[in-house]
Structure formats: structure tokens, C-alpha cells
Design an enzyme around this catalytic site. Structure first.
Site, PDB file in Angstrom:
ATOM      1  N   CYS A  78     -10.299  -4.506  -7.372  1.00  0.00           N
ATOM      2  CA  CYS A  78     -11.697  -4.470  -6.941  1.00  0.00           C
ATOM      3  C   CYS A  78     -12.515  -3.544  -7.829  1.00  0.00           C
ATOM      4  CB  CYS A  78     -11.797  -4.036  -5.474  1.00  0.00           C
ATOM      5  SG  CYS A  78     -11.069  -2.418  -5.138  1.00  0.00           S
ATOM      6  N   ASP A 106       4.809   6.075  -0.841  1.00  0.00           N
ATOM      7  CA  ASP A 106       3.625   6.609  -1.505  1.00  0.00           C
ATOM      8  C   ASP A 106       3.657   6.154  -2.963  1.00  0.00           C
ATOM      9  OD1 ASP A 106       1.556   8.009  -2.614  1.00  0.00           O
ATOM     10  OD2 ASP A 106       2.225   9.982  -1.939  1.00  0.00           O
ATOM     11  N   ASN A 165      -1.084  -9.911   3.189  1.00  0.00           N
ATOM     12  CA  ASN A 165      -1.999 -10.972   2.755  1.00  0.00           C
ATOM     13  C   ASN A 165      -1.416 -11.804   1.611  1.00  0.00           C
ATOM     14  OD1 ASN A 165      -4.756 -12.162   2.991  1.00  0.00           O
ATOM     15  ND2 ASN A 165      -5.000 -11.397   0.917  1.00  0.00           N
ATOM     16  N   GLU A 170       3.807  -0.467   1.127  1.00  0.00           N
ATOM     17  CA  GLU A 170       2.514   0.011   1.622  1.00  0.00           C
ATOM     18  C   GLU A 170       2.673   1.452   2.096  1.00  0.00           C
ATOM     19  OE1 GLU A 170      -1.105   0.778   2.813  1.00  0.00           O
ATOM     20  OE2 GLU A 170      -0.691  -1.147   1.838  1.00  0.00           O
TER      21      GLU A 170
END
Length: 438
Positions: free
Chosen positions: A394, A348, A305, A321
Site C-alpha cells: 500500500c 514478529d 485474505n 501474523e
């Protein structure tokens, strides 16, 4: 001798306290009014700042009480009628009774409180968009304990499924699809075989994921395939005990951002608010300002993204990732968009991996970790020593914790912003830019 198992009785609810009158002074990030009685803080669900209310304590505590609202005697000018008939019962939204500009101010105040050790409220920039019809993905819960069809979202106070007829935060197309799906489920019952349902809308169109806990008959399956064709919907089945279905390239979903096309598996994470995602990515590019002589490390990159827009501007980008399947999707997206300066690595990020990137001359890092934050990886970031760090979060509390650690280790906060990715709810997305001090 067989031991008799004691029957566990449900905990008794505490009796309600006496009716009291409160003047509400503030608001928590969970949309509970904050009041004081005889010096003790009381949180009152549904009450707004500036209101005089009557309420009864239902959860007394040593440091604070929680109370249920009885009546509003003096009403706040910011109080509005909730658009949704399920508000107050459904656990999805918490702010629908508060006017949208006041919602945003409340979120900015809360974020400023979380970041108070790093910067002032006046330094927080804000990004907003539409307050309803924004959610392009939804997981629908099913009540298997009832004979009737009960589909919706979990209750605010329990795991009970609220039977939802309409959800105002879903995109209009998903709202229509949800109603149609309920009709199909009534005509062709398979609830006992369903775990849950996911609805998706993206650039490709509409899709439904049916997660099965037991097999259904070919006749039942064909009925849903026929329905999907009539509705122009792509239907995905997840078989019992299967963790992830293998899909062909043609079956993959896709969405567009920054004039790029990103393919993803229906089970992969994507941002649920398309409008705000476009704005967020654009702001990230403006703040980090990647140049052709920059090498950027994109941590927790998902399917790309941020990685792909970064690669349009930077000299080199490395996306990292944990999930190998998303790494493969990222590589495919780089190839699909002709970005040869973008690579993806599976790693990781709770483990030290600094040596993996030591020869890359990384001078900028972007990270977008899950709610738990990235504390385990901060020493690795400090070892890499990028000139700039763009942190997207977030969870403002873990962002504050991680940013304070970075500041203690030679970085300073340059900019911070609130992005209202989830209007009507208590959740916010935050972006922070940190610069290495000389």
C-alpha cells in the site's frame, strides 16, 4: 516561587505573495498541480496539468513554493465538477475534480516514477473498478468541542472535523446508515461518551462499532439497541479503556472471497474495497500460480485474505501474523473452510525468524506488509531463498526500496501492477512478482 508558564501563541500565517500566472505542467500523487515560475517549482492545490491559473504563494520555501489557487484561466479537458459538496475541505478525497480515466493515468505515471529503477511504465499492469460507492468501512470522527452534532471526517488542512452529510465513496448502504445514525444521535445524545464510530458492511450485513470513552446509562444503551434492531444492524460496544471486546463465534463478522468465508473481529484489518479485493486476490493467484507441490509462506497474513485462496491451490501454506487474535481467527477460518493444508503462526516479522521455517522447503512467498514495508525481514526472505516472491504493497515508495534490495540479492522483477483500491484518493495498491535468478 511558582514559575509562570508562558502562553503559547499560535504561529502566524505567512502573508500571501503577489498574484502570479502559472502554466501547470504536471500533477503530484497528492493531486497538486506542478508549475514553474522563474525556474522555481510551485505546487498548487486544485490545479490540473495543461491549465493556466492564477495563484498566490502561501508557503514559500528554498527549493519549492506552495500556492493557493485563485482562478483557472484555461481549463483542462479532464476537469470535472466534484460529486461531493465537501470536496476540498474534507481530507478523504483528493482527485474528485479529475475525470476518472485521467486519475488512473496520473496514478500510473506516479507509480512508474517510484519504480523507475526496476521497470518501465509500459510494463505496469492496471486493475480498476467502480470509482464511487466502494468503501465498505469507515471511521467517523466526532467534534467534542461544539454543542452541535458534528460527525464526519478530518479536514484536509487540520484536525478539524468536517460535518459530512453524505460521502460518495461509501457503499450506498453505509451512506444510508450514516444518515440514520446521525438522526439517532440527535434524538439520544451520547457524544460526550463517544470516542469515535466505525461503520462496516460485509457479507454478513451492516454493523456499527461505538467506541466509548465513558460509560452511558442503561436507558441510553437500550435506545441504541432498539435503533440497531429497527435498522437491521449489528451493534458493537467497545467499553472505556478496553482494547478489544471478546466475541462469540456468532458475533464475529465475515466476508467472502474466492468462494471462501472469512470470519474476523470488527477491529481486525480487512481491505475496504470489496470489488478490488476480489480482483486483487484473483490476480495474486494467477501471478504466483501455486501448485500442489508448492509450499507457500504468507507473511503479514491477517485473518487469511490470501492464505485461504492459496491453500485451495498449493500443497501447503503457512500464514504468519503478529497479532495472536488474528492468528486464532485464521486458524478458525481454515477449519471453517476445511483447509487442512493451512497453518498459522504468530511471529514478529521485524525480527529474524528464518530458522522457524528452515525445514518447510518453502519455494514461494507472498507478503502484504503495512506502509512501512518489510525491510527488516528481507534478509530472512533471502535466507529462505524462495523461487518466487509476490509483494503486495500500500506504499509504492517502500515497495521500491525493498524490491531494489531483493534485486541486489539475486532476484529480478517479472511483473508489476497498479490496483486502484482507493478511487478519488491519492492512495494506490501495488503488486510485484519477483523471480530468483539462476
Amino acid at each position: 516561587m511558582r514559575r509562570r508558564t508562558a502562553t503559547r501563541r499560535p504561529a502566524k500565517k505567512a502573508p500571501l505573495g503577489p498574484m502570479q500566472t502559472y502554466l501547470v505542467e504536471g500533477l503530484t500523487h497528492e493531486a497538486k498541480g506542478v508549475a514553474r515560475l522563474n525556474g522555481k517549482v510551485t505546487f498548487i492545490e486544485g490545479a490540473l496539468p495543461g491549465e493556466t491559473v492564477t495563484a498566490q504563494v502561501n508557503k514559500p520555501g528554498r527549493r519549492f513554493d506552495e500556492a493557493v489557487l485563485n482562478a483557472v484561466i484555461e481549463t483542462s479537458v479532464d476537469r470535472v465538477s466534484p460529486a461531493c459538496q465537501h470536496f476540498g475541505d474534507c481530507g478523504g478525497c483528493s482527485f474528485q475534480h479529475l475525470e476518472e480515466s485521467a486519475q488512473r493515468l496520473a496514478k500510473a505515471d506516479w507509480l512508474a516514477g517510484q519504480l523507475r529503477n526496476l521497470l518501465s511504465k509500459e510494463q505496469i499492469e492496471c486493475l480498476f473498478d467502480v470509482g464511487s460507492g466502494y468503501r465498505r468501512r469507515a471511521r467517523i470522527a466526532i467534534d467534542h468541542k461544539k454543542n452541535a452534532l458534528v460527525l464526519g471526517f478530518r479536514s484536509k488542512a487540520s484536525n478539524r472535523v468536517v460535518d459530512v452529510e453524505q460521502c460518495h465513496v461509501l457503499t450506498p448502504s453505509l451512506q444510508t446508515l450514516f444518515v440514520s445514525l446521525k438522526v439517532c444521535l440527535k434524538q439520544h445524545p451520547i457524544l460526550s461518551s463517544l470516542g469515535h464510530i466505525e461503520l462496516l458492511e460485509d457479507t454478513k450485513g451492516l454493523s456499527v462499532v461505538l467506541r466509548l470513552v465513558s460509560n452511558i446509562t442503561p436507558v441510553q444503551q437500550q435506545a441504541y439497541l432498539d435503533w440497531a434492531q429497527q435498522q437491521d444492524v449489528e451493534l458493537y460496544w467497545q467499553a472505556p479503556k478496553a482494547s478489544r471486546a471478546d466475541l462469540t463465534d456468532e458475533q464475529m463478522r465475515y466476508y467472502d472471497v474466492s468462494n471462501l468465508r472469512l470470519k474476523y473481529h470488527p477491529q481486525d484489518f480487512i481491505q475496504i474495497n470489496e470489488f478490488m479485493n476480489q480482483k486483487m486476490v484473483a490476480q495474486a493467484m494467477a501471478w504466483l500460480a501455486p501448485q500442489k507441490d508448492d509450499t507457500v509462506l504468507d507473511l503479514f497474513c491477517g485473518v487469511g485474505n490470501f492464505s485461504l485462496p492459496l491453500a485451495q491451490l498449493a500443497g501447503s501454506v503457512i500464514g504468519v501474523e503478529l497479532q495472536e487474535s488474528m492468528v486464532q481467527a485464521g486458524r478458525h477460518n481454515a477449519s471453517l473452510n476445511g483447509l487442512k493444508n493451512l497453518s498459522f503462526v504468530a511471529a514478529d516479522l521485524t525480527q529474524p525468524v528464518a530458522g522457524q521455517f528452515s525445514a518447510e522447503n518453502i519455494n514461494k512467498i507472498l507478503l502484504d506488509p503495512p506502509r512501512a514495508g518489510a525491510f527488516e525481514f528481507l534478509d530472512t526472505i533471502i535466507h529462505i531463498a524462495p523461487q518466487q516472491i509476490l509483494y503486495v504493497s500500500c506504499n509504492a515508495s517502500t515497495l521500491a526500496r525493498d524490491a531494489e534490495y531483493l534485486v541486489l540479492n539475486g532476484y529480478k522483477v517479472v511483473r508489476a501492477g497498479l490496483m486502484d483500491m482507493f478511487p478519488q484518493t491519492s492512495h494506490v495498491e501495488t503488486m510485484m512478482l519477483l523471480q530468483k535468478q539462476k
